[in-house]
Design a protein around this motif. Structure first.
Motif, PDB file in Angstrom:
ATOM      1  N   UNK A  51       0.821  -1.219   0.000  1.00 30.54           N
ATOM      2  CA  UNK A  51       0.000   0.000   0.000  1.00 30.54           C
ATOM      3  C   UNK A  51       0.851   1.263   0.000  1.00 30.54           C
ATOM      4  N   UNK A  52       1.906   1.295   0.802  1.00 32.75           N
ATOM      5  CA  UNK A  52       2.796   2.456   0.879  1.00 32.75           C
ATOM      6  C   UNK A  52       4.048   2.248   0.029  1.00 32.75           C
ATOM      7  N   UNK A  53       4.585   1.046   0.016  1.00 32.32           N
ATOM      8  CA  UNK A  53       5.864   0.793  -0.667  1.00 32.32           C
ATOM      9  C   UNK A  53       5.792   1.060  -2.159  1.00 32.32           C
ATOM     10  N   UNK A  54       4.709   0.666  -2.802  1.00 29.99           N
ATOM     11  CA  UNK A  54       4.629   0.828  -4.257  1.00 29.99           C
ATOM     12  C   UNK A  54       4.615   2.298  -4.676  1.00 29.99           C
ATOM     13  N   UNK A  55       3.741   3.130  -4.110  1.00 32.17           N
ATOM     14  CA  UNK A  55       3.793   4.546  -4.507  1.00 32.17           C
ATOM     15  C   UNK A  55       5.075   5.243  -4.062  1.00 32.17           C
ATOM     16  N   UNK A  56       5.672   4.797  -2.960  1.00 32.31           N
ATOM     17  CA  UNK A  56       6.943   5.380  -2.528  1.00 32.31           C
ATOM     18  C   UNK A  56       8.044   5.024  -3.531  1.00 32.31           C
ATOM     19  N   UNK A  57       8.047   3.795  -4.010  1.00 33.37           N
ATOM     20  CA  UNK A  57       9.029   3.394  -5.017  1.00 33.37           C
ATOM     21  C   UNK A  57       8.830   4.168  -6.316  1.00 33.37           C
ATOM     22  N   UNK A  58       7.562   4.445  -6.654  1.00 32.24           N
ATOM     23  CA  UNK A  58       7.301   5.224  -7.873  1.00 32.24           C
ATOM     24  C   UNK A  58       7.821   6.652  -7.741  1.00 32.24           C
ATOM     25  N   UNK A  59       8.031   7.102  -6.514  1.00 29.11           N
ATOM     26  CA  UNK A  59       8.621   8.421  -6.283  1.00 29.11           C
ATOM     27  C   UNK A  59      10.139   8.393  -6.404  1.00 29.11           C
ATOM     28  N   UNK A  62      14.235   3.862  -3.308  1.00 30.60           N
ATOM     29  CA  UNK A  62      14.441   2.411  -3.237  1.00 30.60           C
ATOM     30  C   UNK A  62      13.866   1.868  -1.923  1.00 30.60           C
ATOM     31  N   UNK A  63      12.977   0.891  -2.027  1.00 30.89           N
ATOM     32  CA  UNK A  63      12.293   0.347  -0.851  1.00 30.89           C
ATOM     33  C   UNK A  63      12.638  -1.125  -0.688  1.00 30.89           C
ATOM     34  N   UNK A  64      12.984  -1.504   0.532  1.00 34.06           N
ATOM     35  CA  UNK A  64      13.132  -2.909   0.902  1.00 34.06           C
ATOM     36  C   UNK A  64      12.090  -3.189   1.978  1.00 34.06           C
ATOM     37  N   UNK A  76       1.592  -8.372  -3.254  1.00 34.43           N
ATOM     38  CA  UNK A  76       2.487  -7.289  -3.650  1.00 34.43           C
ATOM     39  C   UNK A  76       3.162  -7.616  -4.970  1.00 34.43           C
ATOM     40  N   UNK A  77       3.688  -8.810  -5.082  1.00 36.63           N
ATOM     41  CA  UNK A  77       4.411  -9.212  -6.284  1.00 36.63           C
ATOM     42  C   UNK A  77       3.525  -9.167  -7.534  1.00 36.63           C
ATOM     43  N   UNK A  78       2.234  -9.410  -7.359  1.00 36.52           N
ATOM     44  CA  UNK A  78       1.319  -9.462  -8.503  1.00 36.52           C
ATOM     45  C   UNK A  78       0.932  -8.081  -9.012  1.00 36.52           C
ATOM     46  N   UNK A  84       9.746  -5.289  -8.516  1.00 39.86           N
ATOM     47  CA  UNK A  84      10.946  -4.465  -8.400  1.00 39.86           C
ATOM     48  C   UNK A  84      11.303  -4.095  -6.973  1.00 39.86           C
ATOM     49  N   UNK A  85      10.525  -4.572  -6.024  1.00 41.76           N
ATOM     50  CA  UNK A  85      10.779  -4.260  -4.606  1.00 41.76           C
ATOM     51  C   UNK A  85      11.332  -5.500  -3.910  1.00 41.76           C
TER      52      UNK A  85
END
Length: 243
Positions: A51-59, A62-64, A76-78, A84-85
């Motif tokens: 929910x947060x990681x994907x839009x943060x990565x689009x910014x 780099x998110x782990x 998440x993977x789907x 890419x995370x």
């Protein structure tokens, strides 16, 4: 920490938490986390379905992620960008990953999924270990709703519809609580209960101090509304000293 977010929960998680995926909820959180990352890496404890990681990565951050639930990570993977995370499966209170991070974060009350004080203290230590000097640990969590409990009452309802009912059960002697859900699905009733340990802001500050962190900010929400005695939740930022 037990995994209470297996396949049955993961399959309906985004739908059941739809309000938390709205842009006006996600956007301010991502804005603040991207600002704190300041060009560095971010580590999400309890990454879930992204929910947060994907839009943060689009910014461009780099998110782990660390998460105990394979079923949630599969969701998440789907999603677009999910592959890419980097995600490490494990308990975020103790699981270590390589490298250092500018910001670590734990949102949507997830600190309470750690049901002992020792586990919550370990979570702060784990965050501090992963942070670079000057980095920040961010938690979003509710203020315990004990003011809703009149003498003799232990339960607070928080959701009601024609097919879904939910209530929190509190044990004020131990700071244990549970969120309990009764739902009618395809004509059948289903019940599940998730245990938590509620925690006070001042107690979190002490955990941070034990981990070598110091409070930088505390707001009511991601838009930096001042925190007051009437606040129902808080977003707190602790900093690892630069030297």
């Amino acid at each position: 920490m037990d995994d209470h977010f297996g396949e049955q929960v993961a399959a309906r998680y985004d739908e059941s938490s739809a309000a938390m995926f709205e842009p006006d909820v996600v956007g301010p959180a991502v804005d603040l986390l991207a600002e704190l990352a300041d060009g560095g890496r971010a580590l999400e404890f309890g990454i879930g379905t992204g929910r947060i990681a994907l839009p943060l990565a689009r910014r461009g951050v780099p998110v782990h992620g660390i998460d105990l639930s394979q079923a949630m990570v599969d969701r998440l993977r789907a999603k677009p960008g999910g592959d890419g995370i980097d995600v490490t499966l494990g308990d975020f209170a103790t699981t270590r990953v390589d490298g250092s991070f500018s910001v670590a974060y734990l949102v949507f009350n997830t600190i309470m999924n750690l049901t002992t004080q020792a586990e919550q203290v370990a979570c702060f230590t784990n965050a501090a270990t992963h942070l670079a000097p000057g980095g920040c640990f961010v938690i979003e969590v509710g203020v315990p709703d004990l003011r809703s409990l009149p003498p003799g009452q232990t339960m607070v309802p928080f959701q009601r519809s024609s097919t879904r009912w939910a209530f929190d059960h509190y044990d004020v002697a131990t700071q244990q609580m549970s969120s309990n859900y009764l739902e009618v699905i395809d004509g059948r009733g289903e019940y599940r209960s998730i245990p938590f340990r509620y925690v006070w802001p001042a107690e979190l500050d002490l955990m941070a101090q034990l981990a070598g962190l110091r409070l930088r900010h505390r707001w009511t929400d991601w838009t930096r509304t001042p925190f007051t005695h009437e606040s129902r939740k808080h977003v707190s930022v602790w900093e690892k000293p630069a030297a």
